[in-house]
Motif scaffolding. Structure first.
Motif, PDB file in Angstrom:
ATOM      1  N   SER A 353      48.126 -36.755  12.936  1.00 51.76           N
ATOM      2  CA  SER A 353      47.329 -35.660  12.405  1.00 51.76           C
ATOM      3  C   SER A 353      46.655 -36.028  11.083  1.00 51.76           C
ATOM      4  O   SER A 353      47.211 -36.785  10.277  1.00 51.76           O
ATOM      5  CB  SER A 353      48.208 -34.429  12.196  1.00 51.76           C
ATOM      6  N   TYR A 354      45.459 -35.462  10.867  1.00 53.75           N
ATOM      7  CA  TYR A 354      44.762 -35.615   9.587  1.00 53.75           C
ATOM      8  C   TYR A 354      45.166 -34.518   8.594  1.00 53.75           C
ATOM      9  O   TYR A 354      44.763 -34.556   7.441  1.00 53.75           O
ATOM     10  CB  TYR A 354      43.251 -35.562   9.796  1.00 53.75           C
ATOM     11  N   SER A 355      45.934 -33.547   9.036  1.00 54.09           N
ATOM     12  CA  SER A 355      46.349 -32.458   8.151  1.00 54.09           C
ATOM     13  C   SER A 355      47.299 -32.984   7.077  1.00 54.09           C
ATOM     14  O   SER A 355      48.192 -33.783   7.364  1.00 54.09           O
ATOM     15  CB  SER A 355      47.038 -31.348   8.947  1.00 54.09           C
ATOM     16  N   ILE A 356      47.091 -32.533   5.856  1.00 52.69           N
ATOM     17  CA  ILE A 356      47.950 -32.955   4.746  1.00 52.69           C
ATOM     18  C   ILE A 356      49.263 -32.186   4.798  1.00 52.69           C
ATOM     19  O   ILE A 356      49.288 -30.956   4.904  1.00 52.69           O
ATOM     20  CB  ILE A 356      47.242 -32.737   3.392  1.00 52.69           C
ATOM     21  N   ASN A 357      50.371 -32.915   4.699  1.00 54.72           N
ATOM     22  CA  ASN A 357      51.704 -32.347   4.800  1.00 54.72           C
ATOM     23  C   ASN A 357      52.036 -31.482   3.592  1.00 54.72           C
ATOM     24  O   ASN A 357      51.417 -31.600   2.533  1.00 54.72           O
ATOM     25  CB  ASN A 357      52.720 -33.491   4.935  1.00 54.72           C
ATOM     26  N   ALA A 358      53.051 -30.627   3.749  1.00 52.85           N
ATOM     27  CA  ALA A 358      53.486 -29.780   2.630  1.00 52.85           C
ATOM     28  C   ALA A 358      53.974 -30.619   1.454  1.00 52.85           C
ATOM     29  O   ALA A 358      53.800 -30.235   0.287  1.00 52.85           O
ATOM     30  CB  ALA A 358      54.585 -28.833   3.106  1.00 52.85           C
ATOM     31  N   ILE A 359      54.599 -31.764   1.729  1.00 51.15           N
ATOM     32  CA  ILE A 359      55.058 -32.661   0.669  1.00 51.15           C
ATOM     33  C   ILE A 359      53.913 -33.625   0.367  1.00 51.15           C
ATOM     34  O   ILE A 359      53.655 -34.577   1.105  1.00 51.15           O
ATOM     35  CB  ILE A 359      56.320 -33.448   1.095  1.00 51.15           C
ATOM     36  N   HIS A 360      53.215 -33.374  -0.730  1.00 55.67           N
ATOM     37  CA  HIS A 360      52.019 -34.166  -1.039  1.00 55.67           C
ATOM     38  C   HIS A 360      51.718 -34.073  -2.534  1.00 55.67           C
ATOM     39  O   HIS A 360      52.384 -33.365  -3.280  1.00 55.67           O
ATOM     40  CB  HIS A 360      50.815 -33.688  -0.231  1.00 55.67           C
ATOM     41  N   GLN A 361      50.688 -34.789  -2.934  1.00 55.02           N
ATOM     42  CA  GLN A 361      50.174 -34.710  -4.296  1.00 55.02           C
ATOM     43  C   GLN A 361      48.704 -34.285  -4.248  1.00 55.02           C
ATOM     44  O   GLN A 361      47.967 -34.696  -3.350  1.00 55.02           O
ATOM     45  CB  GLN A 361      50.278 -36.068  -4.998  1.00 55.02           C
ATOM     46  N   ARG A 362      48.322 -33.470  -5.225  1.00 53.61           N
ATOM     47  CA  ARG A 362      46.900 -33.181  -5.408  1.00 53.61           C
ATOM     48  C   ARG A 362      46.503 -33.707  -6.783  1.00 53.61           C
ATOM     49  O   ARG A 362      47.056 -33.285  -7.804  1.00 53.61           O
ATOM     50  CB  ARG A 362      46.576 -31.696  -5.314  1.00 53.61           C
ATOM     51  N   GLY A 393      49.278 -32.455  -9.535  1.00 56.28           N
ATOM     52  CA  GLY A 393      50.298 -31.574  -8.991  1.00 56.28           C
ATOM     53  C   GLY A 393      51.021 -32.276  -7.854  1.00 56.28           C
ATOM     54  O   GLY A 393      50.384 -32.722  -6.901  1.00 56.28           O
ATOM     55  N   GLU A 394      52.341 -32.396  -7.953  1.00 56.54           N
ATOM     56  CA  GLU A 394      53.132 -33.054  -6.919  1.00 56.54           C
ATOM     57  C   GLU A 394      54.009 -31.993  -6.257  1.00 56.54           C
ATOM     58  O   GLU A 394      54.916 -31.444  -6.890  1.00 56.54           O
ATOM     59  CB  GLU A 394      53.949 -34.198  -7.513  1.00 56.54           C
ATOM     60  N   TYR A 395      53.700 -31.711  -4.994  1.00 53.47           N
ATOM     61  CA  TYR A 395      54.311 -30.591  -4.278  1.00 53.47           C
ATOM     62  C   TYR A 395      55.473 -31.106  -3.426  1.00 53.47           C
ATOM     63  O   TYR A 395      55.280 -31.893  -2.500  1.00 53.47           O
ATOM     64  CB  TYR A 395      53.266 -29.897  -3.420  1.00 53.47           C
ATOM     65  N   ALA A 396      56.693 -30.652  -3.760  1.00 53.36           N
ATOM     66  CA  ALA A 396      57.899 -31.152  -3.102  1.00 53.36           C
ATOM     67  C   ALA A 396      58.802 -30.029  -2.616  1.00 53.36           C
ATOM     68  O   ALA A 396      59.964 -30.277  -2.288  1.00 53.36           O
ATOM     69  CB  ALA A 396      58.674 -32.058  -4.060  1.00 53.36           C
ATOM     70  N   HIS A 397      58.294 -28.783  -2.567  1.00 52.48           N
ATOM     71  CA  HIS A 397      59.075 -27.645  -2.082  1.00 52.48           C
ATOM     72  C   HIS A 397      58.525 -27.226  -0.722  1.00 52.48           C
ATOM     73  O   HIS A 397      57.468 -26.573  -0.642  1.00 52.48           O
ATOM     74  CB  HIS A 397      59.001 -26.476  -3.065  1.00 52.48           C
ATOM     75  N   PRO A 398      59.185 -27.581   0.387  1.00 55.37           N
ATOM     76  CA  PRO A 398      58.628 -27.333   1.724  1.00 55.37           C
ATOM     77  C   PRO A 398      58.462 -25.867   2.092  1.00 55.37           C
ATOM     78  O   PRO A 398      57.669 -25.540   2.976  1.00 55.37           O
ATOM     79  CB  PRO A 398      59.627 -28.034   2.654  1.00 55.37           C
ATOM     80  N   LEU A 399      59.187 -24.969   1.418  1.00 62.62           N
ATOM     81  CA  LEU A 399      59.079 -23.546   1.730  1.00 62.62           C
ATOM     82  C   LEU A 399      58.344 -22.769   0.647  1.00 62.62           C
ATOM     83  O   LEU A 399      58.187 -21.548   0.767  1.00 62.62           O
ATOM     84  CB  LEU A 399      60.480 -22.951   1.945  1.00 62.62           C
ATOM     85  N   ALA A 400      57.929 -23.429  -0.393  1.00 59.59           N
ATOM     86  CA  ALA A 400      57.134 -22.811  -1.462  1.00 59.59           C
ATOM     87  C   ALA A 400      55.915 -23.700  -1.666  1.00 59.59           C
ATOM     88  O   ALA A 400      55.839 -24.487  -2.604  1.00 59.59           O
ATOM     89  CB  ALA A 400      57.956 -22.673  -2.735  1.00 59.59           C
ATOM     90  N   LEU A 401      54.946 -23.576  -0.771  1.00 59.21           N
ATOM     91  CA  LEU A 401      53.851 -24.534  -0.668  1.00 59.21           C
ATOM     92  C   LEU A 401      52.928 -24.527  -1.873  1.00 59.21           C
ATOM     93  O   LEU A 401      52.269 -25.536  -2.151  1.00 59.21           O
ATOM     94  CB  LEU A 401      53.046 -24.255   0.615  1.00 59.21           C
ATOM     95  N   ASP A 402      52.854 -23.423  -2.582  1.00 61.09           N
ATOM     96  CA  ASP A 402      51.932 -23.321  -3.710  1.00 61.09           C
ATOM     97  C   ASP A 402      52.595 -23.611  -5.055  1.00 61.09           C
ATOM     98  O   ASP A 402      51.957 -23.483  -6.099  1.00 61.09           O
ATOM     99  CB  ASP A 402      51.309 -21.919  -3.754  1.00 61.09           C
ATOM    100  N   VAL A 403      53.864 -23.978  -5.026  1.00 61.28           N
ATOM    101  CA  VAL A 403      54.598 -24.227  -6.263  1.00 61.28           C
ATOM    102  C   VAL A 403      54.734 -25.740  -6.471  1.00 61.28           C
ATOM    103  O   VAL A 403      55.424 -26.408  -5.702  1.00 61.28           O
ATOM    104  CB  VAL A 403      55.988 -23.572  -6.232  1.00 61.28           C
ATOM    105  N   PRO A 404      54.080 -26.298  -7.487  1.00 60.00           N
ATOM    106  CA  PRO A 404      54.215 -27.741  -7.716  1.00 60.00           C
ATOM    107  C   PRO A 404      55.567 -28.069  -8.354  1.00 60.00           C
ATOM    108  O   PRO A 404      56.016 -27.376  -9.263  1.00 60.00           O
ATOM    109  CB  PRO A 404      53.066 -28.053  -8.680  1.00 60.00           C
TER     110      PRO A 404
END
Length: 819
Positions: A353-362, A393-404
């Motif tokens: 998939s090209y979709s960006i995973n929940a665990i990612h960096q912006r 922003g480094e996102y590492a909370h799989p159930l809180a997608l908008d919380v870096p």
């Protein structure tokens, strides 16, 4: 900053003289035939044009100063000459046919534009030809084949430059002469620049570049965009690139114009990819990315000099793998909860998939800067002012997608002022001052690796160069002062989210960081000699002292960085690094052969590096967080020595001038000399992340004769050999040995023209790792990403990218031709 464009008008009233028009004809030396399409460029003035069909050219709005003129055309030897525009208004040039390009003009690390052959500073020039005809996944990866240059990689999208075995904050990366600030202390923090925007790259190898700052202890990488359009022209291009390994697809559109010295331009680009693959790991989960870029500029070129304003925006969503696998099948698993007690296998649809995973960096980077050059009589004042903002922003909370988990907002204001004295009897001199003010806010995350901090840098410098016929002598000095302050940071658990947050109330809070204030300072200097024995042979010698203050992570880090997979500890007692590097090189240029051999010795006091810690029980020191175990690393200091060199030979065998055979080799031997309490034994006697001996050979054929609509047809095949790196820092498995490997690549391309000799498009097909070899580079951080390093497969970590086909198409267009 826009006001500088208007101030320039005001200044010009007082400092300008009557304008100069430089004109002439470009012809062949043998047959005296007109040469259309030759690029005439004055690097110091950022002004130029293209010769017309009759070979004539004209450049207006020039000041009465001495400057270098460079004239380039494919198939001809580059013409370089210093002229005095107060006495020279006509310059006719007869160009010699040549199969070897030489005399490239560079501007990095010297007082003014200078030929490489007259500059004692060790440096290398990477042109558009090299960038276009090599497959790469990012702009730093594009130069990793160049002798003396390597890349520390965290997957295909993140590469950090290394020069002669040194990287991170020891290398100063510039964009068009403006320092690039992008949290470069981090292991997986790449260079936040649009790859399509870069036209050429200039690299200084070592601390001899005094005019840019303390972070240039290992060297400078200057990423330079294309020159402005010739007067009267509006043109652009549409570029596209597709790569098969990770399905990378990218495109770029640019448009530039020049109307009587008013220049403008813009570029927009995109790149995206899914997970890359190799034959051992299959598709490597969480290595995709999606990048968007925008750049625009405008400016004035006048007889008083020039004033340019540039804006850029970079926005990258990138995934960073953690190496989590199923213990029996070795398939990748994914985190689905905060507790992370159960990890399911990653499905094939997710891997493709090209979709960006929940665990990612912006990663977002915004930059605006003004570059100005004012002519005062026969002197020159250069002023560069810039502001940039890097938001990570480094996102590492799989159930809180908008919380870096990690959030860093860094703003940097930079300044650079230089005064160029008039050249007198071959002597050039410059004085200047540069530095920056930087603030970093980390308060909006839930994990805190570094504290908020402020930095102010200031450094005066002086540089001079004298020509004595065949001999050029250059010397300079600078003194850097850095005021550093980080503030105390307290954290408390948010009762609603359950995550940590910063607080100003110390009651019931945990003190993560303490106040720390320090002033670092140091002296840098350089002295070098170039001796042109004859037109073909020259010798260079340079000795330089470099300085670097510890970065924020080295001083203050304390916490788990989501992108690294370990707990990092800093040390506020670290001292500045000081280096002493000696270089000597021998260079040869003839009609059919170009060769060089360079060696260096670099001794660094207070060398800072990262070491894995032992526990009191003798094993790895482990830090537990939310049920996960992380190894602990801490920065320590020692004395280091790096010995090495580079050699190359390029051959165009006569009479087969269309055939080109190039060979290069580079090596670095690094030794831990001890000191600062470091214990030296068999496991600690080397340094981590030192590239092994590396050779690069390429056989290419470039056909001048057209085949139907196809012109400038080329075909090439290359081989890269990387020796085993057994000189590793083995202490507590900080690093492991790496076996040797060999890679093959190939390419073919051409320019397609219509019957009116207008270029319709260029096309190139390239393949890297042609044999699909399974290998691990010692410069790949993914080598150490494995949740089960001891397993039945006999392998550990993630392997590098397998075979990758790359297809490039470039469609140029011209809305309005130059007058």
């Amino acid at each position: 900053m826009k006001s500088i464009l208007f101030i320039a008008f005001f200044i010009s009233v007082y400092i300008s003289e009557a304008q100069v028009v430089l004109k002439g004809f470009i012809k062949t030396k043998t047959k005296q035939e007109a040469l259309p399409g030759a690029v005439i460029y004055l690097p110091d003035l950022k002004n130029g044009t293209v010769s017309k069909t009759d070979g004539s050219y004209e450049i207006k709005n020039l000041p009465k100063i001495k400057t270098i003129v460079q004239i380039k055309l494919i198939g001809y030897k580059t013409f370089v000459e210093t002229i005095d525009l107060s006495t020279t208004t006509e310059l006719d040039v007869e160009m010699e046919e040549s199969v070897i390009e030489a005399n490239e003009v560079v501007v990095t690390g010297v007082s003014r534009a200078t030929e490489i052959k007259r500059n004692p500073v060790p440096m290398v020039f990477i042109d558009q030809h090299h960038l276009t005809e090599n497959s790469s996944t990012n702009i730093i990866d594009a130069i990793a084949k160049v002798p003396g240059i390597n890349a520390l990689a965290t997957g295909p999208n993140v590469s950090k430059p290394f020069i002669r075995g040194l990287g991170y904050n020891r290398i100063l990366t510039l964009f068009d002469g403006i320092r690039q600030e992008s949290q470069q202390w981090g292991d997986e923090h790449g260079i936040e620049v649009d790859q399509y925007l870069i036209d050429r790259i200039e690299v200084v190898k070592g601390p001899a570049s005094l005019i840019y700052g303390s972070d240039a202890l290992a060297g400078v990488v200057n990423l330079i965009p294309a020159n402005p359009s010739p007067d009267g022209q509006i043109s652009g291009a549409l570029q596209s690139n597709y790569q098969t390994n990770n399905g990378s697809r990218g495109g770029s559109f640019n448009l530039t114009g020049n109307s009587s010295g008013f220049i403008w331009g813009m570029r927009t680009s995109y790149k995206e990819a899914t997970n890359y693959q190799n034959k051992y790991d299959g598709r490597v989960y969480n290595t995709g990315f999606a990048e968007r870029n925008l750049n625009a500029f405008l400016g004035l070129n006048r007889k008083w000099g020039y004033s340019h304003l540039n804006f850029s925006m970079y926005d990258n969503m990138q995934e960073i793998p953690d190496g989590s696998r199923d213990s029996s099948s070795r398939k990748f698993t994914k985190q689905i909860s905060e507790e992370d007690t159960l990890r399911p296998l990653v499905s094939n649809s997710e891997l493709n998939s090209y979709s960006i995973n929940a665990i990612h960096q912006r990663v977002q980077h915004y930059r605006v800067f003004s570059s100005n050059n004012f002519i005062i009589k026969k002197s020159k004042l250069a002023l560069k002012l810039g502001y940039q903002q890097s938001i990570r922003g480094e996102y590492a909370h799989p159930l809180a997608l908008d919380v870096p988990a990690l959030y860093m907002n860094m703003g940097t204001a930079s300044y650079d002022a230089k005064f160029y004295f008039p050249e007198k009897k071959g002597f050039e001199s410059i004085i200047g001052i540069n530095g920056m003010y930087q603030m970093n806010d980390v308060s909006k995350g839930t994990e805190f690796v570094i504290p908020d901090y402020k930095i102010f840098d200031i450094a005066p410098f002086i540089y001079g160069k004298k020509n004595f016929g065949k001999v050029d002598i250059a010397a300079g000095a600078r003194y850097d002062t850095r005021s550093f302050k980080n503030t105390a940071l307290y954290v408390i658990t948010d009762p609603i989210t359950g995550f940590d947050k910063t607080t100003s109330d110390t009651v019931g809070a945990t003190k993560q960081f303490s106040d720390y204030t320090h002033t670092f300072n140091g002296f840098s200097g350089s002295f070098g000699i170039t001796y042109n024995i004859n037109k073909k042979v020259m010798v260079k010698f340079n000795v330089a002292r470099g300085y670097r203050a510890p970065n924020i992570s080295e001083i203050s880090a304390k916490g788990v960085h989501p992108g690294t997979g370990f707990q990092q500890l800093g040390d506020e007692n670290l001292k500045p690094e000081f280096s002493l590097q000696e270089d000597i090189g021998l260079f040869y240029e003839s009609e059919h052969v170009s060769a060089s051999a360079e060696v260096f010795n670099n001794t660094i006091s207070n060398y800072i590096f990262n070491q894995k810690l032992n526990s009191v029980m003798g094993g790895d020191s482990i830090y537990m967080e939310t049920g996960n175990a992380y190894p602990v690393f801490k920065f320590i200091q020692t004395k280091a020595q790096l010995l090495g060199g580079e050699a190359r030979i390029d051959i165009h065998p006569h009479p087969l001038d269309w055939l080109h055979f190039s060979n290069a080799v580079s090596f670095v031997y690094a030794t831990n000399l001890g000191g600062n309490g470091a214990v030296i034994n068999d496991s600690t006697k080397y340094l981590p992340f030192i590239p092994p001996l590396h050779t690069n050979s390429e056989l290419s054929a470039e056909f001048l004769k057209s085949v139907g609509p196809f012109e400038h047809i080329f075909i090439k095949v290359g081989l890269q050999y990387y020796a085993a790196q057994n000189r590793a820092f083995l202490f507590n498995n900080t690093e492991t040995k790496t076996p040797s490997y060999t890679l093959l690549d190939a390419g073919i391309g051409a320019e397609v023209k219509n019957k009116r000799d207008r270029t319709l498009f260029t096309i190139g097909i390239y393949v890297s790792n042609l044999t699909d070899a399974a290998y691990q580079s010692n410069m790949s951080r993914l080598k150490y990403f494995d949740s089960y390093p001891v397993n039945g497969s006999g392998r550990s970590g993630i392997f590098n990218m397998g075979r990758n086909w790359s297809f490039k198409v470039n469609v140029p267009f011209c809305v309005k031709k130059a007058s």
